[in-house]
Design a protein around this motif. Structure first.
Motif, PDB file in Angstrom:
ATOM      1  N   ILE A 104       0.844  -1.200   0.000  1.00 16.48           N
ATOM      2  CA  ILE A 104       0.000   0.000   0.000  1.00 16.48           C
ATOM      3  C   ILE A 104       0.875   1.244   0.000  1.00 16.48           C
ATOM      4  O   ILE A 104       1.782   1.373   0.829  1.00 16.48           O
ATOM      5  N   CYS A 105       0.598   2.150  -0.931  1.00 17.13           N
ATOM      6  CA  CYS A 105       1.296   3.439  -0.980  1.00 17.13           C
ATOM      7  C   CYS A 105       0.676   4.376   0.048  1.00 17.13           C
ATOM      8  O   CYS A 105      -0.546   4.572   0.035  1.00 17.13           O
ATOM      9  N   MET A 106       1.503   4.965   0.902  1.00 15.22           N
ATOM     10  CA  MET A 106       1.000   5.951   1.856  1.00 15.22           C
ATOM     11  C   MET A 106       2.176   6.752   2.402  1.00 15.22           C
ATOM     12  O   MET A 106       3.324   6.316   2.348  1.00 15.22           O
ATOM     13  N   THR A 107       1.866   7.938   2.883  1.00 13.36           N
ATOM     14  CA  THR A 107       2.888   8.784   3.492  1.00 13.36           C
ATOM     15  C   THR A 107       3.101   8.360   4.944  1.00 13.36           C
ATOM     16  O   THR A 107       2.410   7.460   5.450  1.00 13.36           O
ATOM     17  N   LEU A 145       1.058   1.496  -9.410  1.00 11.66           N
ATOM     18  CA  LEU A 145      -0.175   0.703  -9.334  1.00 11.66           C
ATOM     19  C   LEU A 145      -0.380  -0.106 -10.604  1.00 11.66           C
ATOM     20  O   LEU A 145      -0.810  -1.270 -10.560  1.00 11.66           O
ATOM     21  N   ALA A 146      -0.077   0.488 -11.751  1.00 11.99           N
ATOM     22  CA  ALA A 146      -0.255  -0.205 -13.034  1.00 11.99           C
ATOM     23  C   ALA A 146       0.644  -1.425 -13.135  1.00 11.99           C
ATOM     24  O   ALA A 146       0.268  -2.455 -13.711  1.00 11.99           O
ATOM     25  N   ALA A 147       1.848  -1.323 -12.577  1.00 12.86           N
ATOM     26  CA  ALA A 147       2.808  -2.427 -12.659  1.00 12.86           C
ATOM     27  C   ALA A 147       2.515  -3.523 -11.642  1.00 12.86           C
ATOM     28  O   ALA A 147       3.176  -4.564 -11.647  1.00 12.86           O
ATOM     29  N   GLY A 148       1.539  -3.296 -10.779  1.00 15.14           N
ATOM     30  CA  GLY A 148       1.245  -4.282  -9.752  1.00 15.14           C
ATOM     31  C   GLY A 148       2.243  -4.266  -8.611  1.00 15.14           C
ATOM     32  O   GLY A 148       2.271  -5.190  -7.791  1.00 15.14           O
ATOM     33  N   GLU A 149       3.064  -3.216  -8.545  1.00 20.10           N
ATOM     34  CA  GLU A 149       4.045  -3.101  -7.468  1.00 20.10           C
ATOM     35  C   GLU A 149       3.390  -2.643  -6.166  1.00 20.10           C
ATOM     36  O   GLU A 149       4.008  -2.710  -5.105  1.00 20.10           O
ATOM     37  N   ALA A 150       2.170  -2.154  -6.252  1.00 20.61           N
ATOM     38  CA  ALA A 150       1.370  -1.799  -5.076  1.00 20.61           C
ATOM     39  C   ALA A 150      -0.081  -2.085  -5.399  1.00 20.61           C
ATOM     40  O   ALA A 150      -0.497  -2.005  -6.565  1.00 20.61           O
ATOM     41  N   ASP A 151      -0.854  -2.422  -4.376  1.00 17.85           N
ATOM     42  CA  ASP A 151      -2.269  -2.750  -4.572  1.00 17.85           C
ATOM     43  C   ASP A 151      -3.152  -1.510  -4.501  1.00 17.85           C
ATOM     44  O   ASP A 151      -4.088  -1.369  -5.293  1.00 17.85           O
ATOM     45  N   LEU A 152      -2.851  -0.625  -3.552  1.00 21.18           N
ATOM     46  CA  LEU A 152      -3.663   0.573  -3.343  1.00 21.18           C
ATOM     47  C   LEU A 152      -2.758   1.743  -2.999  1.00 21.18           C
ATOM     48  O   LEU A 152      -1.626   1.568  -2.557  1.00 21.18           O
ATOM     49  N   ALA A 153      -3.306   2.948  -3.218  1.00 22.43           N
ATOM     50  CA  ALA A 153      -2.683   4.164  -2.700  1.00 22.43           C
ATOM     51  C   ALA A 153      -3.712   4.815  -1.788  1.00 22.43           C
ATOM     52  O   ALA A 153      -4.851   5.060  -2.202  1.00 22.43           O
ATOM     53  N   LEU A 154      -3.336   5.064  -0.549  1.00 21.65           N
ATOM     54  CA  LEU A 154      -4.248   5.651   0.425  1.00 21.65           C
ATOM     55  C   LEU A 154      -3.782   7.038   0.806  1.00 21.65           C
ATOM     56  O   LEU A 154      -2.594   7.266   1.029  1.00 21.65           O
ATOM     57  N   TYR A 165      -8.999   4.523 -10.560  1.00 20.03           N
ATOM     58  CA  TYR A 165     -10.240   4.498  -9.796  1.00 20.03           C
ATOM     59  C   TYR A 165      -9.963   5.098  -8.425  1.00 20.03           C
ATOM     60  O   TYR A 165      -8.850   4.999  -7.899  1.00 20.03           O
ATOM     61  N   GLN A 166     -10.985   5.712  -7.831  1.00 21.99           N
ATOM     62  CA  GLN A 166     -10.823   6.244  -6.492  1.00 21.99           C
ATOM     63  C   GLN A 166     -12.130   6.153  -5.727  1.00 21.99           C
ATOM     64  O   GLN A 166     -13.225   6.157  -6.309  1.00 21.99           O
ATOM     65  N   GLN A 167     -12.004   6.049  -4.428  1.00 23.03           N
ATOM     66  CA  GLN A 167     -13.176   5.955  -3.551  1.00 23.03           C
ATOM     67  C   GLN A 167     -12.908   6.742  -2.280  1.00 23.03           C
ATOM     68  O   GLN A 167     -11.872   6.559  -1.638  1.00 23.03           O
ATOM     69  N   ARG A 278      -8.816   9.247   0.339  1.00 19.97           N
ATOM     70  CA  ARG A 278      -9.377   8.266  -0.587  1.00 19.97           C
ATOM     71  C   ARG A 278      -8.439   7.076  -0.762  1.00 19.97           C
ATOM     72  O   ARG A 278      -7.259   7.144  -0.436  1.00 19.97           O
ATOM     73  N   GLN A 279      -8.999   6.018  -1.322  1.00 19.74           N
ATOM     74  CA  GLN A 279      -8.165   4.924  -1.798  1.00 19.74           C
ATOM     75  C   GLN A 279      -8.206   4.931  -3.322  1.00 19.74           C
ATOM     76  O   GLN A 279      -9.246   5.186  -3.930  1.00 19.74           O
ATOM     77  N   HIS A 280      -7.054   4.677  -3.931  1.00 21.47           N
ATOM     78  CA  HIS A 280      -6.911   4.689  -5.381  1.00 21.47           C
ATOM     79  C   HIS A 280      -6.373   3.346  -5.839  1.00 21.47           C
ATOM     80  O   HIS A 280      -5.529   2.743  -5.172  1.00 21.47           O
ATOM     81  N   TRP A 281      -6.855   2.887  -7.006  1.00 17.38           N
ATOM     82  CA  TRP A 281      -6.348   1.648  -7.569  1.00 17.38           C
ATOM     83  C   TRP A 281      -6.387   1.733  -9.095  1.00 17.38           C
ATOM     84  O   TRP A 281      -7.078   2.579  -9.672  1.00 17.38           O
ATOM     85  N   HIS A 282      -5.640   0.848  -9.752  1.00 12.16           N
ATOM     86  CA  HIS A 282      -5.511   0.899 -11.210  1.00 12.16           C
ATOM     87  C   HIS A 282      -6.570   0.014 -11.866  1.00 12.16           C
ATOM     88  O   HIS A 282      -6.933  -1.043 -11.324  1.00 12.16           O
ATOM     89  N   PRO A 283      -7.088   0.433 -13.037  1.00  6.02           N
ATOM     90  CA  PRO A 283      -8.100  -0.376 -13.740  1.00  6.02           C
ATOM     91  C   PRO A 283      -7.653  -1.810 -14.035  1.00  6.02           C
ATOM     92  O   PRO A 283      -8.499  -2.707 -14.136  1.00  6.02           O
ATOM     93  N   ARG A 284      -6.343  -2.042 -14.157  1.00  5.90           N
ATOM     94  CA  ARG A 284      -5.859  -3.403 -14.427  1.00  5.90           C
ATOM     95  C   ARG A 284      -6.294  -4.377 -13.342  1.00  5.90           C
ATOM     96  O   ARG A 284      -6.488  -5.579 -13.598  1.00  5.90           O
ATOM     97  N   PHE A 285      -6.450  -3.868 -12.118  1.00  2.00           N
ATOM     98  CA  PHE A 285      -6.742  -4.751 -10.994  1.00  2.00           C
ATOM     99  C   PHE A 285      -8.129  -4.492 -10.410  1.00  2.00           C
ATOM    100  O   PHE A 285      -8.418  -4.913  -9.296  1.00  2.00           O
ATOM    101  N   HIS A 286      -8.967  -3.831 -11.208  1.00  4.09           N
ATOM    102  CA  HIS A 286     -10.309  -3.491 -10.730  1.00  4.09           C
ATOM    103  C   HIS A 286     -11.122  -4.747 -10.421  1.00  4.09           C
ATOM    104  O   HIS A 286     -11.915  -4.761  -9.467  1.00  4.09           O
TER     105      HIS A 286
END
Length: 312
Positions: A104-107, A145-154, A165-167, A278-286
């Motif tokens: 998960i990407c986060m600060t 996210l596109a490369a699958g190196e992370a599942d989500l960015a929060l 995508y974002q929620q 929000r949480q963000h993810w790439h369409p490849r893994f939607h």
């Protein structure tokens, strides 16, 4: 023997071979794969014909593999294990049995706010999974996210690419943080005090935050920015060392820092608009089952957290 090609082999027969290798019994192997004993015997005869070998012979100890079956068995077992763990498992996700690492990407702020409740939930419902947090520059989040190196960015990724995508998870308000040894500022801070005090600003890009700037500019407030840093964790220590410094930070972060006993939080001199985390993810893994499950867990964990009303 005529030349054989992989297209001549019904790959479903490898499932039966694998069961026979483990069970050493036609009856037990048939029950494991859901076939009748007759159908299992017929399938075993097809395997014998294809490999031109008895493969399994009846002995007092059961159906023992021939030398050829033993030689093939290691490879076939490896293939079946890989298919189960790396291919078939992707069709569904069972958190109770899954073994994988979620990235998960986060600060550092995200780690303080997101990780404690998220880790608590994961350890209960996905006991064999692990978590790795990574800090990625904003401009690299989409590629990561596109490369699958992370599942989500929060977090608050205000400049997130349109392709993600974002929620929304919840809304954050702001508080001003001052030293417990600052005697010139009480339980409130005036506009004059705010403008006079040297301030710490946290910015991942090295520039002042657009959200802060626009809000303060609307009120005509000029801040005396003394330090800009990309790290939240250093802020309370700097304020403790230099009691005249102040910083305006998200509410939940301020609450965490206030527990240290070196800083306290007060309302800023003007009302600041909340911002969305929000949480963000790439369409490849939607449609990826594991990603879907993780997003649902994050949403459930942080839905309406920390209960700030959204009147919009």
């Amino acid at each position: 023997m005529r030349a054989m090609h992989i297209r001549d082999l019904d790959l479903n027969l490898l499932v039966l071979f694998d069961a026979m290798l483990r069970e050493r019994s036609v009856t037990r192997a048939a029950a494991e794969v859901g076939l009748s004993q007759g159908a299992m015997s017929h399938a075993l005869n097809r395997l014998r014909t294809f490999f031109d070998d008895p493969l399994f012979v009846k002995t007092p100890a059961g159906m023992e593999p021939t030398q050829k079956a033993v030689q093939m068995g290691t490879t076939i077992t490896e293939v079946m294990t890989a298919l189960r763990e790396r291919v078939v498992s992707q069709a569904s996700f069972d958190p109770a049995t899954a073994r994988r690492t979620f990235v998960i990407c986060m600060t550092d702020m995200g780690e303080l706010v997101f990780l404690p409740p998220l880790v608590s939930c994961l350890r209960k419902v996905a006991p064999h999974c692990t978590v790795r947090s990574v800090q990625v520059p904003l401009e690299h989040i989409e590629a990561t996210l596109a490369a699958g190196e992370a599942d989500l960015a929060l977090g608050s990724v205000r400049t997130a690419p349109d392709g993600l995508y974002q929620q929304q998870l919840f809304l954050h308000t702001f508080v001003t943080m001052v030293s417990v040894h600052n005697k010139t500022i009480g339980t409130t801070i005036s506009r004059a005090q705010f403008e006079h005090a040297p301030q710490i600003v946290v910015s991942l890009t090295g520039r002042a935050s657009a959200a802060y700037d626009s809000a303060f500019e609307e009120y005509g407030i000029k801040r005396k920015v003394f330090l800009t840093t990309p790290h939240f964790l250093v802020v309370p220590h700097l304020i403790h060392a230099q009691p005249d410094l102040i910083a305006t930070v998200p509410l939940e972060l301020g609450n965490v820092f206030a527990k240290l006993g070196t800083v306290r939080i007060i309302p800023p001199p003007v009302p600041l608009p909340p911002f969305a985390l929000r949480q963000h993810w790439h369409p490849r893994f939607h449609d990826d089952p594991a990603n879907i499950w993780l997003r649902q867990l994050v949403k459930l964990t942080f839905d309406r957290y920390p209960e700030i009303d959204d009147d919009s």
